[in-house]
Design an enzyme around this catalytic site. Sequence first.
Site, mmCIF file in Angstrom:
data_model
loop_
_atom_site.group_PDB
_atom_site.id
_atom_site.type_symbol
_atom_site.label_atom_id
_atom_site.label_comp_id
_atom_site.label_asym_id
_atom_site.label_seq_id
_atom_site.Cartn_x
_atom_site.Cartn_y
_atom_site.Cartn_z
ATOM 1 N N SER A 145 -42.897 28.885 -50.990
ATOM 2 C CA SER A 145 -43.951 27.953 -50.565
ATOM 3 C C SER A 145 -43.294 26.624 -50.217
ATOM 4 O O SER A 145 -42.182 26.336 -50.676
ATOM 5 C CB SER A 145 -44.929 27.743 -51.721
ATOM 6 O OG SER A 145 -45.738 26.616 -51.494
ATOM 7 N N TYR A 158 -47.431 26.540 -60.686
ATOM 8 C CA TYR A 158 -47.176 27.111 -59.351
ATOM 9 C C TYR A 158 -45.900 26.512 -58.747
ATOM 10 O O TYR A 158 -45.012 27.221 -58.281
ATOM 11 C CB TYR A 158 -48.378 26.841 -58.457
ATOM 12 C CG TYR A 158 -48.282 27.445 -57.072
ATOM 13 C CD1 TYR A 158 -48.603 28.788 -56.855
ATOM 14 C CD2 TYR A 158 -47.876 26.688 -55.983
ATOM 15 C CE1 TYR A 158 -48.518 29.343 -55.587
ATOM 16 C CE2 TYR A 158 -47.802 27.231 -54.709
ATOM 17 C CZ TYR A 158 -48.123 28.556 -54.517
ATOM 18 O OH TYR A 158 -48.042 29.109 -53.256
#
Length: 261
Positions: A145, A158
């Site tokens: 990401s 995350y």
Amino acid sequence: MYKDLEGSTAVITGASSGIGRAIALRFGQEKMNVVINYVSNEDKVNAIVRKIESFGGKAIGVYGDVTKEEDVKKLVAAAHHHFGSLEVMVNNAGIENEVPSEDLTLDNWRKVLDVNLTGAFLGCREAIDYMLEHRIKGRIINVSSVHERIPWPHFLHYAASKGGIKMMTETLALEFAPKGIRVNNLGPGAIDTPINAAKFSDPAAKAKVEALIPLGYIGKPEEIAAAAAWLASSESSYVTGITLFADGGMTKYPAFQGGQG
Ligand code: NAD
């Protein structure tokens, strides 16, 4: 299209929706054999299989929780059993949830790290073990990401998981380059998938995200799948240990776009 991908086999984790689904369909268009891993949306898997077959590829759906060692082993075994090989492993499964860090429970932390980082580790290890045993110069693609680089308050677990994937990918790339196994990260920005459905259904929240993207729009899963196909193909033969950001420029400090600073 990449001619060298035709007939080769890929496992994609979390492929019943979003980016994983788009990669599965793109690999089908490349006429690859695809193992579609899923834990949910089982009803959607058959439609993905049929679509891949209509493109000239082959596919099977295989249930499996990427946090479970035995399940991940089964994915690689399914690739071998059904298609006789495994050239490409895409560790895509991932989850996120928003919580201020002072309220982040240990259970929540562990769950996100377990799926996003440990799941990717198991996928890497099992695929590499198979590739070494069968002397395959395979490719591993870990879906990371922009948050392996951009800090993300309220998404501490995350961001930590994606930062972990970055170093895992770089370390594995170094370790297995002598065997011809390439390991790369794919770093999406904000993409229109179920993980963002709630956020993007609110026009104000969507506009806030769009303001962070120099190209000015939320990405489509197919744009991530195109990058995955390139990383899987021999067109990227000299590329290992990188993160390919497909993010509309999000990692390029858009707040400075007008010459601020
Ligand atoms: P998504 O929710 O559609 O896909 C995630 C998939 O992972 C789902 O199919 C889900 O069932 C699966 N999954 C969850 N837990 C699992 C488990 N234990 N075992 C197997 N599968 C499991 O969302 P997406 O956006 O397509 O996300 C795919 C990947 O892309 C994730 O790793 C996510 O972090 C990453 N990503 C997404 C964006 C974005 O904006 N959509 C941005 C950057 C990175």
